[in-house]
Each structure stands twice: as structure tokens, then as C-alpha cells.
Design an enzyme around this catalytic site. Sequence first.
Site, PDB file in Angstrom:
ATOM      1  N   TRP A  82     -23.577 -34.229   9.389  1.00 40.65           N
ATOM      2  CA  TRP A  82     -22.530 -35.206   9.713  1.00 40.65           C
ATOM      3  C   TRP A  82     -21.811 -35.653   8.450  1.00 40.65           C
ATOM      4  CZ3 TRP A  82     -21.798 -40.177   7.986  1.00 40.65           C
ATOM      5  CH2 TRP A  82     -20.846 -40.953   8.659  1.00 40.65           C
ATOM      6  N   HIS A  83     -22.535 -35.696   7.334  1.00 39.17           N
ATOM      7  CA  HIS A  83     -21.949 -36.216   6.097  1.00 39.17           C
ATOM      8  C   HIS A  83     -20.918 -35.281   5.484  1.00 39.17           C
ATOM      9  CE1 HIS A  83     -25.391 -39.017   6.230  1.00 39.17           C
ATOM     10  NE2 HIS A  83     -24.613 -39.796   5.521  1.00 39.17           N
ATOM     11  N   GLY A  84     -20.983 -34.008   5.782  1.00 39.40           N
ATOM     12  CA  GLY A  84     -19.987 -33.122   5.208  1.00 39.40           C
ATOM     13  C   GLY A  84     -20.266 -31.665   5.462  1.00 39.40           C
TER      14      GLY A  84
END
Length: 481
Positions: free
Chosen positions: A327-329
Site C-alpha cells: 500500500w505504501h508504494g
Amino acid sequence: MIFNSFDFALFIIPVFLLYWLILSKSAVYQNVFLLITSLVFYAWVDWRFLSLLLGSIVINFFLGKAIHTAERETRQLLFLRLGLVFNVGLLLYFKYFNFFYDNFFELLHVFGVQKSHGILHIILPLGISFFTFQNLGYLIDVYNEEIEPSNDFLQFSVFVAFFPKILSGPIERAANFIPQIQKKRIFSYQVAVDGLRQFLWGLFAKVVIAENCAVIANPIFENYENESGSTILVGAFFYTIQLYADFSGYSNMALGVSKLFGIELMRNFATPFFSTNISDFWRKWHISLTTWMMDYVFTPLSFTLRRYQKMGLLVSIIATFVLVGFWHGANWTFVVYGLLHGFYFVPLVYSGNINSSQIMAKGKWFPSVKEIIKMVLLFVLVMLTAIFFRADSVTTALNCLQKICSVTLIDFPHTVLTTITATTSILILFFIGIEWINREKKHDFEISNYHMLLRWGLYISLFLVLLFFGKSSETFIYFQF
């Protein structure tokens, strides 16, 4: 326009005055004004994706109504799937398409297929990870009949676009947010002051703690090839503090600004470094994302795998945290970051302590020696894993860890004997000390019960520290997510 900018000060003061002095007659007036303000705020930051935000609001509003009014369960499921495809599709295209595109051609190259491909330039809309997860949670809650769909387009629009949280969260729940804007907000001096207090603490965390830590950490990681293991370890320490101060600072500012308008957002950080196990850490770190993942990913997955008992539970946890990382990248570093955090749960699962959570040294001034040891060991574990969060590739992260595990770990780090390191370390001790004192309260700078002289002493101290040690910054780390 970011919270720690002069532009935001020029923006928020007239907005606050208009909201309470002129538009406080009804909830409708307040909501119309908040929606217009939020859209202006988003367009000010990046006008190119305003239509995307508006389109997302319209589509999810009507999908929510369609799910609720459909007479057959198959129709409800159809509309839910349409919502999942739309919202996840937005994320996959804008956030992950470049990642899958590049990795596809790299995989072809591994198998000997030499095929050239152009470079894609898909721009990531600010806040897309946050408002799409809000919309996904809303549709799933409507489908599960946990909430009634909003019949008021204005209220739903404010829920999605509310400007304090639109760029970096928290990922708010409709069940918490919408009831607050269904009725007229009445000004509360105590709530507004508490909001300013929380904003001040977030501002201090961002421009003093995070930015001074960045001055130390950034050169180390940018030149890691020429640094000793001990220096990289120092860089990892300051980066971990930077990451926490940056995002918790934003969250506190967002919650503080929201209180100025009579709206309570969910707490996103609750002194996570005062945890003694990884489960407790994630109950206190990025709480809105963790609870979202637990509710909508972990719970249904663990229910499906329940027959496999502890192994099924462990698989569910690891899969959930891989998604947390991703989700973060769009980078393998984030996948590894999530994978490692998932594996850290193994001892808790097999010891049966996964649900243990407590406030460190509750009701006491100091923790026990055992608690200190656990807390320090957990911090070191989180700190080493943060190297993957910071690195631009898995190879870079592994090289950093290899240096830390080499004989150069015993070298004296050259960054220690500098003025900026000494000053930042003192500021971090103050920062951690205030959070320790307030660890049992609603937020990190909840000092309403302090004596007036002590309160004002802290205010003046923070203003002076901001004046002399604050550093300007154009963005927040989590804006890239």
C-alpha cells in the site's frame, strides 16, 4: 499548500472565521462551506486531479445507494464488485501500473526475450491511497449492513473530500465521520484550543524533529557506499525518528485543524515506540490503516483459513502485512518491509500472546527493566526494517544491512560528534519525554490539566524552538503514498 506553510496560515484563518461567524446557522451551510473549502484546498495543491476526486465521490455515492436498494443479494454483490473494480482499478492504474509494466519487461528479459519498451509517466494523484480506501470501506460496510448508505450527497462529499485528511489521512470511517456532520456544529472554546494545541505539537514534530533528523539521515543514506556500518546504524535511528515525527506530525496537525471545525477524526498514532511487542506496535502505528486492513483483509482471510488454526492465522497476518507494505508504494522494498513485519508476528502467534496490548508502565512514572529491554529490542527491530522503507531498492537495503553486520559496526560513527547531531538528540529526548508523560491521554500534547504557568511555559518553549531550530520543508513523506 501544506500545513506548515505560510499559504496555509493565510487559508485557514479566514476559513475558520467565516465558518463560525457567518455560516454557523445550520449544518447545511457549514457542510456546503466545508465542501467548497476542501475542493479549493485540493485544487490548490494539484488542480489536475480535482475531476478525478469529484468523479470518485459521485460514483461511490450512487454505488452505495445501489447496494442498499438492490432487492436480491446477487445484485448487491454485483454493485459491490463494481465498486471494488472501480476503486482498486484507480489505485492499480495511477499507483502501480508503472511498477507492473516495468517488472513485466524485466521478467521477459530474464527469460531471454529482448523487447524494448518506453517509459511511462503516470502521475500519482495526491491522497488517492487514502480517499479510495475510505470509499472501499464505505461500500463494504454498506454491503455488510453495518451502516446505512448516505442519502445526502453533500454529506458524503464532505466525508470523502474533507481537507484536513484528504492528502494523508487518517483513513476515516463513515460511521464515525458522517454522524458528526449531520447536525449543526456548535463552537467550543475548549475543543478549539485543544485543536490548536495538537496542531502545535504536530508542527513541532514535523519542522523541528523530522526535518533535523532528515539533515542527519539523508546524507548517510545517499552516500551509504562510503559509510561504516556504525554510521549507517546511526542514520537508521534518525530516519526512524524522522519517519515517525513526519507522519505523526501530519496526523496531529490534521486532527488539530479538524477540531477547529468541531469534527473529531480518529487518532492515527498512540506513542508506538512505547510498545513491547510487534502486535502492540501496529495497534499504535498508522492506526487508521492497520484497523482498515484488519477489518477488510485480515478478518475475512483468517475466517477462510480458520481450519488451519495457527498456520492459517499466521498466513493471514503475513498476507495482510504484505498488502500493508505494498500500500505504501510500488516498490519491492515496501513488499519486503511488510513481509518482515508479518514474520515478526510468528513468536506471538505460537506463544498465544498476539492479542496482548497495554499502556507501558500504566499509572507509573518509569517502566520496569524488563519493559525497557523489550521496548528497546522492538525499536531496534523496527529501525532495521525501516531501512527497506528508506532505500530505493532491495539491493540498496541489503547492502546497508550487510555493512551494519560487518566489522565496521565497531567503527566510531563520524556523524556523532557534530553540533546538529547533539542538538537533534536533545530535541528528540524532549519530544519523547513529552509523549511519555502524555502516553495515557487522548493525544501526545493533551496538557489541559496542567497548571496555567506550566502550559504557557511549554507553549513559549515550543515557539522558541520552532523559531530557532525549525526547518522549512516542501512536503511530507506520506504524500508520496
